[in-house]
Design an enzyme around this catalytic site. Structure first.
Site, PDB file in Angstrom:
ATOM      1  N   HIS A 161      54.081   7.360  30.387  1.00  0.00           N
ATOM      2  CA  HIS A 161      52.929   6.510  30.727  1.00  0.00           C
ATOM      3  C   HIS A 161      53.191   5.089  30.249  1.00  0.00           C
ATOM      4  O   HIS A 161      54.068   4.857  29.421  1.00  0.00           O
ATOM      5  CB  HIS A 161      51.653   7.039  30.055  1.00  0.00           C
ATOM      6  N   ARG A 218      55.769  15.994  14.020  1.00  0.00           N
ATOM      7  CA  ARG A 218      55.894  14.539  14.169  1.00  0.00           C
ATOM      8  C   ARG A 218      54.493  13.943  14.157  1.00  0.00           C
ATOM      9  O   ARG A 218      53.566  14.508  14.764  1.00  0.00           O
ATOM     10  CB  ARG A 218      56.618  14.207  15.481  1.00  0.00           C
TER      11      ARG A 218
HETATM   12  C1  AKG Z   1      50.676   6.855  22.718  1.00  0.00           C
HETATM   13  O1  AKG Z   1      49.897   7.185  21.806  1.00  0.00           O
HETATM   14  O2  AKG Z   1      50.307   6.304  23.776  1.00  0.00           O
HETATM   15  C2  AKG Z   1      52.108   7.089  22.538  1.00  0.00           C
HETATM   16  O3  AKG Z   1      52.831   6.799  23.448  1.00  0.00           O
HETATM   17  C3  AKG Z   1      52.610   7.656  21.269  1.00  0.00           C
HETATM   18  C4  AKG Z   1      54.020   7.294  20.994  1.00  0.00           C
HETATM   19  C5  AKG Z   1      54.605   8.057  19.820  1.00  0.00           C
HETATM   20  O4  AKG Z   1      54.114   9.110  19.439  1.00  0.00           O
HETATM   21  O5  AKG Z   1      55.596   7.564  19.281  1.00  0.00           O
END
Ligand code: AKG
Length: 353
Positions: free
Chosen positions: A228, A295
């Site tokens: 996205h 994570r």
């Molecule tokens: C979002 O929260 O829109 C992400 O793309 C998270 C990215 C990540 O977890 O490093």
């Protein structure tokens, strides 16, 4: 509508295969196993040192470097960003502490997406044509400006959650202004231009999303977060040292963000892409999961207010012979367009907005 089942519960139930609604289509997961094994790529996301902004000699080169990163990649990793290591460690400890609370405790802060209430603890509903889900729970809250936040619904555990988050939001707001100045100067604009176009110093909102990705027994089949672009102007990402974020670069494919000590990752989002007439690109990105490690990431979305201003390419950036590449729209209209046009972007195809 009952909330979607928490991914944490599914992950802890001892399954060795993931439920079908998390299994991505074949085209979506092309090369996913390779991506998990490959680690870092031959080309790297630009790393920029913000200390150079205040040095007389290096300043011009630095502005060009940041601008080039935003033009070519739409993402950069910043060091010497001004937030102390101690504050970031506190942020990480309180976020981790919140997610270590029993699910029943976290449910006290649950959002209600069926009523359009997205602030709070939640799990994403399907956001794509194929109905697939993401391997992730989250906690989402407006954190700045302080007068627009509702502390009554912030976690009271861990005990320093509120104080730490407030302090972090204040510091991050300063950093956001600095980045807007740098990115304005990098396009030859007045230092305050970009921030003013996005609503100005007092109107910009910071939304904090803590993304919690439990261990996944079949990481080669799932996404923590599907590909996205962000609707924000800039997004700032901090994580717990577990790799997983990947960004898409035209000539290189999916590139894994490296672990750089004491750094913050900065994404260009749609709002900045629009006002820069596409000079700065809104980066397509995704999050992978893994078997061994939970994570956690902290994403701060710097958003213009919903109804004012109208986002449109800054006239000075539409040079002679060029066309305005985006129709004017409010942030709220942009959100709506994007909802309707969400496509199953997989092999790096960027959703059209
Ligand atoms: C979002 O929260 O829109 C992400 O793309 C998270 C990215 C990540 O977890 O490093």
């Amino acid at each position: 509508i009952p909330p979607a089942p928490r991914v944490e519960i599914i992950a802890n139930s001892g399954l060795s295969t993931i439920p079908p609604e998390f299994v991505r289509t074949e085209s979506e997961r092309e090369h996913l196993a390779d991506a998990l094994n490959k680690g870092c790529c031959r080309v790297g996301i630009p790393i920029v040192d913000l200390a150079s902004f205040s040095s007389k000699e290096g300043r011009q080169r630095f502005l060009e470097e940041v601008s080039a990163a935003a033009v070519e990649w739409g993402v950069m990793i910043i060091v010497n960003h001004g937030l102390s290591e101690e504050l970031i460690e506190q942020l990480q400890a309180t976020g981790k502490g919140f997610f270590e609370l029993p699910v029943e405790e976290k449910e006290k802060y649950a959002n209600d997406q069926s009523r359009g209430q997205i602030q709070g603890y939640g799990t994403k509903l399907a956001n794509n044509e194929n109905g697939k889900l993401e391997w992730q729970d989250y906690f989402f809250r407006l954190v700045y400006p302080p007068e627009k936040t509702d502390l009554a619904i912030w976690p009271t555990e861990p005990a320093d959650y509120i104080a730490t988050t407030r302090c972090f939001a204040e510091e991050l707001r300063i950093l956001a202004s600095k980045m807007f100045s740098i990115l304005s100067l990098g396009l030859g604009l007045d230092e305050n231009k970009i921030e003013a176009e996005l609503g100005g110093r007092d109107e910009l909102l910071l939304q904090l999303e803590i993304n919690y990705y439990p261990c996944c027994p079949q990481p080669e089949l799932a996404f923590g977060v599907e590909p996205h672009t962000d609707v924000s102007s800039l997004s700032f990402i901090i994580h717990n040292g577990v790799p997983g974020l990947q960004v898409y670069k035209d000539d290189a494919g999916w590139v894994t963000a490296p672990l750089v000590p004491n750094s913050i990752i900065v994404h260009v989002g749609d709002s900045l892409e629009i006002i820069s007439n596409g000079k700065y690109r809104s980066v397509l990105h995704r999050g992978l999961v893994n078997k061994e490690n939970v994570r956690i990431s902290w994403a701060v979305f710097c958003e213009p207010p919903r109804e004012k201003p109208v986002l449109r390419p800054i006239p000075e950036l539409v040079r002679e012979g060029e066309v305005a590449r985006f129709e004017p729209r409010t942030f709220s209209e942009h959100l709506e367009r994007k909802l309707f046009k969400t496509s199953v972007a997989s092999g790096g195809e960027k959703p059209v907005v």
